[in-house]
Design an enzyme around this catalytic site. Structure first.
Site, PDB file in Angstrom:
ATOM      1  N   ALA A   1       0.818  -1.217   0.000  1.00 14.39           N
ATOM      2  CA  ALA A   1       0.000   0.000   0.000  1.00 14.39           C
ATOM      3  C   ALA A   1       0.849   1.263   0.000  1.00 14.39           C
ATOM      4  CB  ALA A   1      -0.926  -0.003   1.215  1.00 14.39           C
TER       5      ALA A   1
ATOM      6  N   ASP B   1      16.910  28.069 -36.204  1.00 11.48           N
ATOM      7  CA  ASP B   1      17.313  28.448 -37.555  1.00 11.48           C
ATOM      8  C   ASP B   1      16.166  29.197 -38.224  1.00 11.48           C
ATOM      9  OD1 ASP B   1      19.744  27.228 -37.296  1.00 11.48           O
ATOM     10  OD2 ASP B   1      19.141  25.356 -38.252  1.00 11.48           O
TER      11      ASP B   1
ATOM     12  N   THR C   1      -8.113  -2.739  -7.315  1.00 12.18           N
ATOM     13  CA  THR C   1      -8.984  -1.591  -7.592  1.00 12.18           C
ATOM     14  C   THR C   1      -8.194  -0.343  -7.977  1.00 12.18           C
ATOM     15  OG1 THR C   1      -9.067  -1.039  -5.232  1.00 12.18           O
ATOM     16  CG2 THR C   1     -10.808  -2.466  -6.110  1.00 12.18           C
TER      17      THR C   1
END
Length: 903
Positions: free
Chosen positions: A287, A333, A739
């Site tokens: 976690a 350029d 999840t």
């Protein structure tokens, strides 16, 4: 002709004519039919590609992770105490995690390989008497290849012609000093590869000069092909951003590892069993430690690279995406980047002051010469013809009709002169046959001119075109309708200035007889006493989108300067049209830089560069000094380049930008980013996409850390107040690997918020985990942890069992994650003005995560393993309302920060 060991070919040990005969070809090149036959015989000109790991290898690599080891140990411990359901669930979760990681990593790998294919090497060849470009992998033995400075040599070549040719062969020999080549030599068969100076080998680089070569070997038969496995198998280096993030993850892991271990000891002292404690510690580690962060970041950056491709930007390295977000200065350029790269000679100023207008546009040679809007006096026609003759003889471009359509290739200046000459009736191929070339000095940016020596009857005539200041010093007379006269340099200089003030790029043309002594080589030393023929005024129209792009840069806090070889007045005229500069005080010339270099005064150079918006008459070495000066001034610099001599500046800059169309191989390979359409607006698009990518990386980090730390806060509060653990190990794994694992990567697909180019550049040294990130993570984690703790203790106080209380907390945490996914979409904008339809992937992922959890409540086996049960509608509604507190906190924080900034 074959390549077996019984009939080994030694092209370096034969004369050029013998090699042409051996390969059954000529200097005019092969026919298309013969190319196809040889391609079928010898195959494509390709080297072995590095072997990429397949899905199975990537799948097993997912298990090489300390956190996985901990979870595997937890699964084994569960089996040892007959907790088969827990062990089975951990194994299933690990397999799901590995499958998801494999799909993500393999997709990123395939995307990176696809991006590499977008940069296809090209080669200039002569086939059927015409010169044009082809894909380098279609070269066959016997092809005639044209080389110039900046080219990467596409196959092994026996040189047929060479002009001041030097080649960097460090890839093959390790020798860093360029090797001077000589096509005229015939060498012994046993001479070492490094001493074969009449050969040019695959993969080496032309540093200076020009050459024509015959392809002797292709693909795996080349010198490089024979050692490809050892030379090309380079160790992959991780981008700095990923390295820093892995270090950051490691530090977080150490901190959270100590915290989770302390929590485990406290739980053990409170009576928890050893096996259960191991499970809880492992789950808390999962976690709290964002071990998937580097992978998620790689995916986010890969997505950004794919988006850039759609906007004509190829980021060659992941680090480029990060660097673009910090860009504060672009040194660009002019030709082809700010302009459309369709130079057209619109004016010719003769030496006696007459100015001729030339009608027509672009590369279609339709137009006429006019004098004051009317026909040209026939008396000056010989002057025009003589100037046009010099324009085509000092030329390496091509202009011709193919299938009824005018086509051209080569340097834009050369093509413009070919078009101009066609309008007088002169064709280069015909002129070259009338006036055969004896020698040439090809154009190189550091010498600002090109020259050819051509035979005209019994004489050899030198023809020169280039920067008017340089060519003018080679002349002592000028051509008029009345013949050659003593030169009037002041009048010519004044005429050139007037043309430059009108925005013309001004070049001069000159010719004159030259006598070379026996054994002498044609060089600049012979270019004196020439006759000045006239000035050519060229216009290259501005890109319509360039002005808007420069304004966008200004709004984004990015300064832009033009770096060009043009005259200061020409450059300033263009800069005024672009809204970049207004006066000559904002123009710095190469001569100004040289003056300060002699004084060896870096601080004076920095002061000079600081106020400049235009750098004119600049050589490639000046561009490097400009980049270094800007860096000393604190800028994060992006610089564009297309030539081999631009490589040092590209390498020194923070973001080197090469041109995909007109850029040389050296410039492209040195750069970090390639613009496929050579358009300045595409650079700005790349910066915008870079800022979007960096913001998306922050969003992923915020989601993972805020929810993970919130769970740690929940456990700290529960254990220190004497309550049992609020979530089981299996529930924690479900929460973080299933999840939340569905949602985090979806944030990498977030589109831009629309204001990326209205924000100031991010300070280059600012860490990703800055003050704003810390404030948001800490406040979110505290709200998640405290409210979840209150929900848990309230459930127990209201008579719910421990399993029911955990069931409520688990559902609440899933809802917190759903809401936090939407909160993560912006650090400033409200969720309510950020349409979910802009990122359907995220909306679907959030819904899928919630539905997956609800489904688990109804699936008997899964509900038993997770310890979840169906909740009533009332309970679900209360939990959803409770979870919205996180939304209101985030909205309040954004509003507070907005008012704080306004105040």
């Amino acid at each position: 002709m074959n390549y077996d060991t019984n009939n080994q070919i030694y092209p370096y040990a034969a004369s050029t004519e013998a090699v042409l005969a051996e390969f059954a070809t000529s200097r005019h090149g092969l026919s298309s039919e013969e190319v196809n036959n040889r391609l079928a015989q010898y195959g494509y000109n390709e080297l072995p590609r590095p072997h990429l790991p397949g899905p199975i290898v990537i799948f097993f690599k997912q298990f090489i992770n300390p956190l996985i080891y901990i979870l595997l140990a937890a699964a084994i411990a569960s089996l040892a105490i007959a907790e088969y359901s827990d062990a089975f669930f951990i194994i299933i979760v690990l397999l799901m995690n590995s499958i998801i990681g494999t799909v993500q990593e393999y997709s990123a790998q395939k995307s990176a390989a696809a991006l590499q294919q977008l940069v296809t090497p090209r080669a200039k060849v002569t086939r059927e008497q015409e010169a044009y470009e082809v894909d380098a992998n279609t070269l066959v033995p016997g092809d005639i290849v044209l080389l110039e400075s900046g080219d990467r040599i596409p196959a092994d070549l026996r040189l047929l012609e060479s002009h001041n040719l030097q080649v960097d062969e460090s890839l093959l020999t390790g020798e860093s000093i360029p090797v001077t080549k000589d096509h005229k030599l015939v060498l012994p068969k046993d001479i070492p590869t490094a001493d074969r100076i009449n050969m040019a080998y695959t993969g080496t680089l032309v540093t200076t000069g020009r050459a024509v070569g015959l392809v002797s070997h292709t693909g795996t038969r080349t010198q490089l092909g024979q050692i490809a496995e050892t030379v090309l198998a380079r160790r992959k280096v991780k981008p700095p951003l990923l390295i820093r993030m892995e270090r950051f993850t490691f530090r977080i892991a150490l901190l959270m590892g100590v915290v989770t271990l302390l929590l485990g000891i406290i739980a053990l002292l409170q009576g928890m069993g050893w096996v259960q404690m191991i499970l809880v510690v492992a789950a808390l580690a999962v976690a709290a430690i964002p071990e998937g962060l580097p992978v998620a970041m790689t995916i986010a950056l890969s997505i950004a690279m794919r988006r850039m491709v759609k906007r004509n930007v190829i980021a060659r390295r992941l680090v480029t995406v990060e660097a673009l977000g910090s860009c504060t200065f672009i040194a660009t350029d002019k030709t082809g980047t700010l302009t459309v790269n369709e130079l057209t000679v619109k004016q010719m100023a003769l030496a006696d002051g007459q100015v001729l207008d030339i009608t027509g546009e672009g590369t279609v040679p339709q137009g006429i010469y006019l004098r004051n809007g009317g026909p040209v006096d026939p008396a000056i026609q010989p002057v025009i013809t003589r100037a046009a003759t010099t324009a085509v003889l000092t030329n390496e471009g091509f202009l011709g009709r193919r299938n009824g359509v005018w086509t051209s290739h080569g340097d834009a200046v050369d093509v413009a002169f070919l078009v101009m000459a066609r309008k007088t009736g002169l064709v280069r191929q015909e002129m070259m046959s009338h006036y055969p070339e004896v020698a040439a000095i090809p154009y190189e940016s550091q010498q600002v001119f090109s020259a050819s020596l051509n035979r005209e009857g019994n004489r050899t005539i030198a023809h020169v075109k280039g920067a008017f200041e340089h060519v003018l010093m080679m002349c002592d007379r000028m051509l008029t309708a009345d013949g050659e006269q003593a030169i009037n340099r002041d009048n010519i200089m004044q005429q050139a200035k007037e043309m430059a003030d009108q925005g013309y790029r001004v070049l001069a043309l000159a010719d004159g007889p030259i006598s070379l002594q026996a054994g002498q080589s044609f060089s600049e030393e012979h270019l004196y006493g020439l006759c000045f023929l006239g000035l050519a005024g060229m216009i290259d129209p501005l890109r319509k989108e360039a002005i808007e792009a420069i304004q966008s840069c200004r709004g984004a806090g990015i300064s832009v300067a033009m770096v060009t070889g043009d005259h200061p007045n020409t450059a300033l005229a263009i800069a005024r049209q672009l809204g970049m500069a207004e006066s000559l005080d904002e123009v710095v010339t190469g001569q100004d830089i040289n003056h300060l270099l002699k004084q060896d005064d870096e601080q004076a150079l920095d002061r000079l560069v600081q106020g400049a918006k235009v750098f004119a008459r600049v050589e490639p070495r000046h561009k490097l000094l400009i980049v270094q000066s800007l860096q000393r001034l604190g800028h994060f610099v992006a610089v564009t380049g297309d030539g081999a001599n631009d490589a040092p500046a590209l390498r020194a800059s923070h973001v080197g930008v090469a041109m995909g169309q007109k850029g040389t191989d050296v410039a492209r390979e040195t750069s970090d980013m390639i613009i496929t359409d050579d358009n300045f607006a595409s650079i700005v698009s790349g910066i915008e996409e870079g800022r979007i990518a960096y913001a998306n990386v922050r969003k992923v980090i915020f989601l993972l850390l805020s929810t993970g730390v919130g769970e740690i806060v929940l456990f700290i509060l529960a254990l220190f107040s004497g309550y049992p653990i609020p979530l089981t190990a299996v529930q924690l794994l479900w929460l973080n690997l299933v999840t939340n694992g569905i949602q985090d990567v979806a944030l990498a697909f977030e589109p831009g918020e629309g204001d990326e180019l209205r924000q100031r550049p991010r300070p280059p040294r600012e860490p990703i985990f800055n003050r704003v990130m810390i404030e948001r993570v800490v406040t979110s984690a505290l709200v998640i942890g405290i409210i979840a703790y209150v929900t848990f203790t309230s459930s127990l106080a209201n008579g719910h069992t421990i399993d029911q209380a955990r069931n409520n907390v688990l559902l609440l945490m899933v809802l917190f994650e759903n809401i936090q996914a939407f909160n993560s979409r912006s650090e400033q904008r409200s969720v309510f003005v950020h349409s979910p339809l802009q990122n359907l992937f995220l909306a679907i992922s959030v819904m899928a995560a919630l539905l997956l959890h609800i489904s688990a409540m109804y699936i008997p086996v899964l509900s038993d393993v997770l310890g979840v049960q169906v909740v009533s509608l009332d309970t679900g509604a209360v939990l959803l309302l409770t979870a919205t507190s996180l939304l209101w906190l985030s909205e309040g924080y954004k509003l507070w920060k907005k008012r704080l900034v306004a105040f």
